[in-house]
Design an enzyme around this catalytic site. Structure first.
Site, PDB file in Angstrom:
ATOM      1  N   CYS A  55      -7.025   6.389   0.760  1.00  0.00           N
ATOM      2  CA  CYS A  55      -7.388   6.920  -0.546  1.00  0.00           C
ATOM      3  C   CYS A  55      -8.288   8.143  -0.422  1.00  0.00           C
ATOM      4  CB  CYS A  55      -8.088   5.822  -1.346  1.00  0.00           C
ATOM      5  SG  CYS A  55      -8.839   6.372  -2.861  1.00  0.00           S
ATOM      6  N   HIS A  99      -6.375   7.590 -10.191  1.00  0.00           N
ATOM      7  CA  HIS A  99      -6.701   6.873  -8.967  1.00  0.00           C
ATOM      8  C   HIS A  99      -6.460   5.376  -9.116  1.00  0.00           C
ATOM      9  CE1 HIS A  99      -9.388   4.293  -6.588  1.00  0.00           C
ATOM     10  NE2 HIS A  99      -8.954   5.044  -5.600  1.00  0.00           N
ATOM     11  N   GLU A 107      -3.234   0.200  -2.397  1.00  0.00           N
ATOM     12  CA  GLU A 107      -4.367  -0.410  -1.711  1.00  0.00           C
ATOM     13  C   GLU A 107      -4.349  -1.935  -1.826  1.00  0.00           C
ATOM     14  OE1 GLU A 107      -8.040   2.512  -1.431  1.00  0.00           O
ATOM     15  OE2 GLU A 107      -7.615   2.011  -3.523  1.00  0.00           O
ATOM     16  N   HIS A 109      -6.770  -5.225  -1.964  1.00  0.00           N
ATOM     17  CA  HIS A 109      -8.147  -5.566  -2.290  1.00  0.00           C
ATOM     18  C   HIS A 109      -8.814  -6.308  -1.135  1.00  0.00           C
ATOM     19  CE1 HIS A 109      -7.917  -5.175  -6.955  1.00  0.00           C
ATOM     20  NE2 HIS A 109      -7.460  -4.111  -6.324  1.00  0.00           N
ATOM     21  N   GLU A 111     -10.595  -9.031  -0.967  1.00  0.00           N
ATOM     22  CA  GLU A 111     -10.393 -10.481  -0.905  1.00  0.00           C
ATOM     23  C   GLU A 111      -9.048 -10.823  -0.272  1.00  0.00           C
ATOM     24  OE1 GLU A 111     -12.529  -9.638  -4.896  1.00  0.00           O
ATOM     25  OE2 GLU A 111     -11.119  -8.620  -3.565  1.00  0.00           O
ATOM     26  N   CYS A 137     -10.802  -9.405  -9.186  1.00  0.00           N
ATOM     27  CA  CYS A 137      -9.825  -9.189 -10.254  1.00  0.00           C
ATOM     28  C   CYS A 137      -9.011 -10.478 -10.455  1.00  0.00           C
ATOM     29  CB  CYS A 137      -8.908  -8.018  -9.906  1.00  0.00           C
ATOM     30  SG  CYS A 137      -7.750  -8.371  -8.553  1.00  0.00           S
ATOM     31  N   CYS A 140      -6.867 -11.418  -7.269  1.00  0.00           N
ATOM     32  CA  CYS A 140      -7.704 -11.902  -6.173  1.00  0.00           C
ATOM     33  C   CYS A 140      -8.282 -13.270  -6.509  1.00  0.00           C
ATOM     34  CB  CYS A 140      -8.821 -10.908  -5.863  1.00  0.00           C
ATOM     35  SG  CYS A 140      -8.204  -9.401  -5.067  1.00  0.00           S
TER      36      CYS A 140
END
Length: 193
Positions: A55, A99, A107, A109, A111, A137, A140
């Site tokens: 990123c 983004h 991507e 996460h 977790e 989130c 996750c």
């Protein structure tokens, strides 16, 4: 109880350090440290899969404004909205949510990375604690529930962290332990930490 609070703080500080030093996300540096029997058994950091563009190679966030890397030969409509960082030109994004959309597609996460490493080693997260820099989130949270984690401790709320109620309903103890900059300065050398 005081001993548990001290360990919670210690592991959250460790997670924060891992996120700050190793995350390649331009917007949010996130880490998850899974601890079982007072030992870390897995560390996950948010980012792209190994070998994929990171990123922070594509995006830059400064003063809460998102910029995107300028491709060679690409002209910019508003050169006054561009910045140079480490010798690379970045143009201000017209869509500041760009983004987040890119991140959702590319991507993993923190977790999920931490739980994935455990799965690859056939190690169980059952009865462990996940220390996360940001509240998990929804996706996750579902993964943490499925892993049979007992506790989730986080330091910062995440605007997309809507899984807290779901985890509590599933019997996971969820704790919010904020770590402020003042806390770091006051407590970094405190032996009671």
């Amino acid at each position: 109880m005081k001993k548990q609070h001290q360990w919670d703080t210690t592991w959250l500080l460790f997670a924060r350090m891992m996120a700050d030093r190793h995350s390649k996300c331009a917007s949010k540096s996130v880490a998850c440290v899974i601890v079982k029997d007072e030992k870390p058994i897995s560390i996950g950091i948010n980012g792209t899969p190994s070998g994929h563009m990171n990123c922070n190679e594509m995006y830059l966030k400064q003063d809460n404004i998102l910029y995107k890397s300028a491709a060679e030969g690409q002209s910019q409509k508003h050169p006054d909205l561009s910045i140079v960082h480490n010798g690379q030109m970045f143009h201000r994004c017209d869509n500041q949510e760009e983004h987040h959309e890119w991140s959702k597609m590319n991507e993993i996460h923190a977790e999920i990375n931490a739980l994935g490493k455990l799965a690859a080693d056939s190690t169980s997260a059952r009865h462990a604690t996940a220390y996360v820099t940001h509240s998990p989130c929804h996706a996750c949270s579902l993964a943490l529930i499925a892993s049979k984690i007992d506790r989730v401790v986080y330091s910062t709320g995440y605007e997309y962290g809507d899984g807290l109620t779901l985890m509590r309903q599933s019997g996971i103890e969820v704790l919010h332990r904020p770590l402020t900059e003042e806390y770091f300065l006051e407590r970094i050398f405190d032996k009671d930490l």
